[in-house]
Scaffold this motif. Structure first.
Motif, PDB file in Angstrom:
ATOM      1  N   ALA A 233       0.923  -1.309  -0.032  1.00 24.58           N
ATOM      2  CA  ALA A 233       0.001  -0.017  -0.069  1.00 24.58           C
ATOM      3  C   ALA A 233       0.900   1.266  -0.104  1.00 24.58           C
ATOM      4  O   ALA A 233       0.478   2.236  -0.923  1.00 24.58           O
ATOM      5  CB  ALA A 233      -0.916  -0.156   1.410  1.00 24.58           C
ATOM      6  N   HIS A 234       2.026   1.172   0.939  1.00 23.00           N
ATOM      7  CA  HIS A 234       2.880   2.235   0.661  1.00 23.00           C
ATOM      8  C   HIS A 234       3.475   2.666  -0.583  1.00 23.00           C
ATOM      9  O   HIS A 234       3.569   3.710  -0.896  1.00 23.00           O
ATOM     10  CB  HIS A 234       3.903   1.872   2.057  1.00 23.00           C
ATOM     11  CG  HIS A 234       4.817   3.228   2.125  1.00 23.00           C
ATOM     12  ND1 HIS A 234       4.710   4.477   2.165  1.00 23.00           N
ATOM     13  CD2 HIS A 234       6.470   3.093   2.022  1.00 23.00           C
ATOM     14  CE1 HIS A 234       5.739   5.206   2.370  1.00 23.00           C
ATOM     15  NE2 HIS A 234       6.867   4.203   2.372  1.00 23.00           N
ATOM     16  N   ALA A 235       3.948   1.675  -1.073  1.00 23.89           N
ATOM     17  CA  ALA A 235       4.489   1.769  -2.430  1.00 23.89           C
ATOM     18  C   ALA A 235       3.514   2.576  -3.461  1.00 23.89           C
ATOM     19  O   ALA A 235       3.848   3.004  -4.403  1.00 23.89           O
ATOM     20  CB  ALA A 235       5.007   0.408  -2.859  1.00 23.89           C
ATOM     21  N   THR A 236       2.444   1.889  -3.359  1.00 21.42           N
ATOM     22  CA  THR A 236       1.291   2.482  -4.270  1.00 21.42           C
ATOM     23  C   THR A 236       1.151   3.922  -3.928  1.00 21.42           C
ATOM     24  O   THR A 236       1.002   4.693  -4.981  1.00 21.42           O
ATOM     25  CB  THR A 236       0.040   1.711  -4.196  1.00 21.42           C
ATOM     26  OG1 THR A 236       0.147   0.174  -4.357  1.00 21.42           O
ATOM     27  CG2 THR A 236      -1.017   2.152  -5.121  1.00 21.42           C
ATOM     28  N   PHE A 237       0.933   4.381  -2.930  1.00 23.83           N
ATOM     29  CA  PHE A 237       0.980   5.738  -2.434  1.00 23.83           C
ATOM     30  C   PHE A 237       1.947   6.720  -3.278  1.00 23.83           C
ATOM     31  O   PHE A 237       2.014   7.793  -3.480  1.00 23.83           O
ATOM     32  CB  PHE A 237       0.787   5.972  -0.996  1.00 23.83           C
ATOM     33  CG  PHE A 237      -0.852   5.851  -0.465  1.00 23.83           C
ATOM     34  CD1 PHE A 237      -1.663   6.594  -0.986  1.00 23.83           C
ATOM     35  CD2 PHE A 237      -0.978   5.371   0.438  1.00 23.83           C
ATOM     36  CE1 PHE A 237      -2.913   6.678  -0.741  1.00 23.83           C
ATOM     37  CE2 PHE A 237      -2.355   5.092   0.979  1.00 23.83           C
ATOM     38  CZ  PHE A 237      -3.488   5.675   0.508  1.00 23.83           C
ATOM     39  N   GLN A 238       3.204   5.956  -2.821  1.00 23.92           N
ATOM     40  CA  GLN A 238       4.667   6.591  -2.996  1.00 23.92           C
ATOM     41  C   GLN A 238       4.571   6.849  -4.748  1.00 23.92           C
ATOM     42  O   GLN A 238       5.462   7.857  -5.163  1.00 23.92           O
ATOM     43  CB  GLN A 238       5.728   5.965  -2.783  1.00 23.92           C
ATOM     44  CG  GLN A 238       5.953   6.032  -1.120  1.00 23.92           C
ATOM     45  CD  GLN A 238       7.562   5.598  -0.858  1.00 23.92           C
ATOM     46  OE1 GLN A 238       7.956   4.747  -1.102  1.00 23.92           O
ATOM     47  NE2 GLN A 238       8.036   6.638  -0.195  1.00 23.92           N
ATOM     48  N   SER A 239       3.811   6.243  -5.403  1.00 29.06           N
ATOM     49  CA  SER A 239       4.025   6.487  -6.961  1.00 29.06           C
ATOM     50  C   SER A 239       2.718   7.004  -7.446  1.00 29.06           C
ATOM     51  O   SER A 239       2.539   6.887  -8.309  1.00 29.06           O
ATOM     52  CB  SER A 239       4.179   4.844  -7.592  1.00 29.06           C
ATOM     53  OG  SER A 239       3.158   4.095  -7.248  1.00 29.06           O
ATOM     54  N   MET A 240       2.295   7.894  -6.580  1.00 29.17           N
ATOM     55  CA  MET A 240       1.012   8.514  -6.789  1.00 29.17           C
ATOM     56  C   MET A 240      -0.006   7.904  -7.208  1.00 29.17           C
ATOM     57  O   MET A 240      -1.248   8.306  -7.444  1.00 29.17           O
ATOM     58  CB  MET A 240       1.282   9.754  -7.886  1.00 29.17           C
ATOM     59  CG  MET A 240       2.335  10.652  -7.341  1.00 29.17           C
ATOM     60  SD  MET A 240       2.935  11.897  -8.786  1.00 29.17           S
ATOM     61  CE  MET A 240       1.623  12.840  -8.952  1.00 29.17           C
ATOM     62  N   GLY A 241      -0.253   6.572  -6.765  1.00 29.12           N
ATOM     63  CA  GLY A 241      -1.425   5.836  -7.166  1.00 29.12           C
ATOM     64  C   GLY A 241      -2.291   5.680  -5.803  1.00 29.12           C
ATOM     65  O   GLY A 241      -1.968   6.339  -4.734  1.00 29.12           O
ATOM     66  N   ILE A 242      -3.544   5.153  -5.944  1.00 32.87           N
ATOM     67  CA  ILE A 242      -4.311   4.807  -4.587  1.00 32.87           C
ATOM     68  C   ILE A 242      -4.543   3.208  -4.626  1.00 32.87           C
ATOM     69  O   ILE A 242      -4.916   2.706  -5.657  1.00 32.87           O
ATOM     70  CB  ILE A 242      -5.661   5.638  -4.870  1.00 32.87           C
ATOM     71  CG1 ILE A 242      -5.370   7.078  -4.967  1.00 32.87           C
ATOM     72  CG2 ILE A 242      -6.640   5.109  -3.726  1.00 32.87           C
ATOM     73  CD1 ILE A 242      -6.673   7.974  -5.179  1.00 32.87           C
ATOM     74  N   PRO A 243      -4.288   2.783  -3.672  1.00 31.88           N
ATOM     75  CA  PRO A 243      -4.278   1.481  -3.627  1.00 31.88           C
ATOM     76  C   PRO A 243      -5.896   1.111  -3.494  1.00 31.88           C
ATOM     77  O   PRO A 243      -6.677   1.793  -3.440  1.00 31.88           O
ATOM     78  CB  PRO A 243      -3.863   1.244  -1.865  1.00 31.88           C
ATOM     79  CG  PRO A 243      -3.235   2.266  -1.651  1.00 31.88           C
ATOM     80  CD  PRO A 243      -3.845   3.428  -2.318  1.00 31.88           C
ATOM     81  N   SER A 244      -6.182  -0.325  -3.965  1.00 28.02           N
ATOM     82  CA  SER A 244      -7.604  -0.739  -4.003  1.00 28.02           C
ATOM     83  C   SER A 244      -8.281  -0.710  -2.865  1.00 28.02           C
ATOM     84  O   SER A 244      -7.938  -0.727  -1.727  1.00 28.02           O
ATOM     85  CB  SER A 244      -7.576  -2.365  -4.613  1.00 28.02           C
ATOM     86  OG  SER A 244      -6.582  -2.429  -5.459  1.00 28.02           O
ATOM     87  N   ASN A 245      -9.649  -0.464  -2.982  1.00 28.73           N
ATOM     88  CA  ASN A 245     -10.438  -0.225  -1.944  1.00 28.73           C
ATOM     89  C   ASN A 245     -11.181  -1.539  -1.669  1.00 28.73           C
ATOM     90  O   ASN A 245     -11.590  -2.406  -2.352  1.00 28.73           O
ATOM     91  CB  ASN A 245     -11.582   0.748  -2.470  1.00 28.73           C
ATOM     92  CG  ASN A 245     -12.388   1.486  -1.460  1.00 28.73           C
ATOM     93  OD1 ASN A 245     -12.004   1.113   0.012  1.00 28.73           O
ATOM     94  ND2 ASN A 245     -13.494   2.052  -1.628  1.00 28.73           N
ATOM     95  N   ILE A 246     -11.459  -1.811  -0.453  1.00 26.11           N
ATOM     96  CA  ILE A 246     -12.021  -2.959   0.036  1.00 26.11           C
ATOM     97  C   ILE A 246     -13.659  -3.079   0.011  1.00 26.11           C
ATOM     98  O   ILE A 246     -14.532  -3.768   0.008  1.00 26.11           O
ATOM     99  CB  ILE A 246     -11.840  -3.315   1.593  1.00 26.11           C
ATOM    100  CG1 ILE A 246     -12.143  -2.505   2.447  1.00 26.11           C
ATOM    101  CG2 ILE A 246     -10.332  -3.897   1.734  1.00 26.11           C
ATOM    102  CD1 ILE A 246     -12.389  -3.057   3.850  1.00 26.11           C
ATOM    103  N   VAL A 247     -14.090  -1.514  -0.057  1.00 30.26           N
ATOM    104  CA  VAL A 247     -15.560  -1.131  -0.012  1.00 30.26           C
ATOM    105  C   VAL A 247     -16.101  -1.088  -1.337  1.00 30.26           C
ATOM    106  O   VAL A 247     -15.409  -0.258  -2.248  1.00 30.26           O
ATOM    107  CB  VAL A 247     -15.887  -0.103   0.924  1.00 30.26           C
ATOM    108  CG1 VAL A 247     -17.357   0.363   0.954  1.00 30.26           C
ATOM    109  CG2 VAL A 247     -15.211  -0.273   2.261  1.00 30.26           C
TER     110      VAL A 247
END
Ligand code: ZN
Length: 248
Positions: A233-247
């Motif tokens: 999750a941290h790596a996704t944020f660091q590459s300006m992405g948004i991690p997948s949502n559980i909801v």
């Protein structure tokens, strides 16, 4: 369900193992040297199931001394008042949530809107709870042989905590509430206090914990390599992405 030598699952809803009330979060029981603690409480509908499950695992509910709340959304904190009354365990919550929890303020935890959209039955009522202990970043407590360290991890809501728990013998446990989940997912909600950048900062902080076991508030735990799930999750944020949502 026994998760490892120290942790048991005692409730879990549809966003999990579909075992107790559908709206319940994962409720974990932690045991060390005969002392028991709960991480979260579910909605309140499953208080009797939780107590029965504790006894099925061979413990007495009188051994339950501490209830730690990761945050005060109803699926995590709705059972706190009833469990406290039934077991005499003391409730621990983030300092800033004390008043809201005491008042059972449904609008302040977005329960009013969550009920309207069917996340809870229409007649569900959040039971106000007077917390016994207030937690903040860096607090450390003992539980049997375990040391518990508190992280403030806002983002999913403004009241989130995560708990690192370790002993000399056990793997390092990270109870991440609704901050980060298996496979690096997050819980993004259109609520008044969800905050993406704060969530990214919280996950960055947890990525330094080097957890062995990740025990999130919904869906499955990771029994080893817990840190990998947080770091994804941290790596996704660091590459300006948004991690997948559980909801949803
Ligand atoms: Zn939540």
């Amino acid at each position: 369900m026994k998760i490892n030598d120290y942790v048991y699952l005692v409730a879990s809803g549809q966003m999990g193992f579909d075992w107790t009330h559908p709206s319940d979060c994962n409720v974990y029981l932690l045991e060390s040297q005969g002392e028991l603690a709960l991480i979260d409480t579910g909605t309140g509908y499953s208080v009797n199931d939780i107590c029965e499950n504790i006894e099925k695992y061979g413990f007495s509910i009188s051994q339950l001394k501490k209830i730690f709340l990761t945050h005060i959304h109803a699926d995590h904190a709705g059972g706190a008042a009833l469990l406290k009354e039934k077991t005499k365990a003391e409730v621990y919550v983030i300092e800033s949530a004390f008043e809201t929890l005491k008042n059972g303020d449904e609008a302040a935890i977005d329960l009013t809107i969550a009920k309207r959209f069917g996340y809870y039955p229409d007649d569900y009522q959040f039971n106000p709870c007077l917390a016994d202990h207030l937690l903040k970043e860096g607090d450390q407590l003992c539980l049997g042989d375990f040391q518990l360290k508190v992280f403030e991890t806002p983002g999913h809501s403004r009241f989130d905590l995560s708990f690192e728990i370790k002993s000399s013998e056990s793997p390092k446990l990270l109870f991440s509430g609704d901050t980060v989940f298996y496979n690096g997912k997050i819980s993004m909600l259109n609520t008044h206090d969800f905050h993406m950048q704060k969530l990214a900062d919280s996950i960055a902080k947890l990525s330094d914990v080097e957890a062995d076991v990740l025990l999130p508030g919904h869906y499955q735990p990771a029994l080893k390599n817990g840190a990998n799930h947080v770091q994804k999750a941290h790596a996704t944020f660091q590459s300006m992405g948004i991690p997948s949502n559980i909801v949803g």
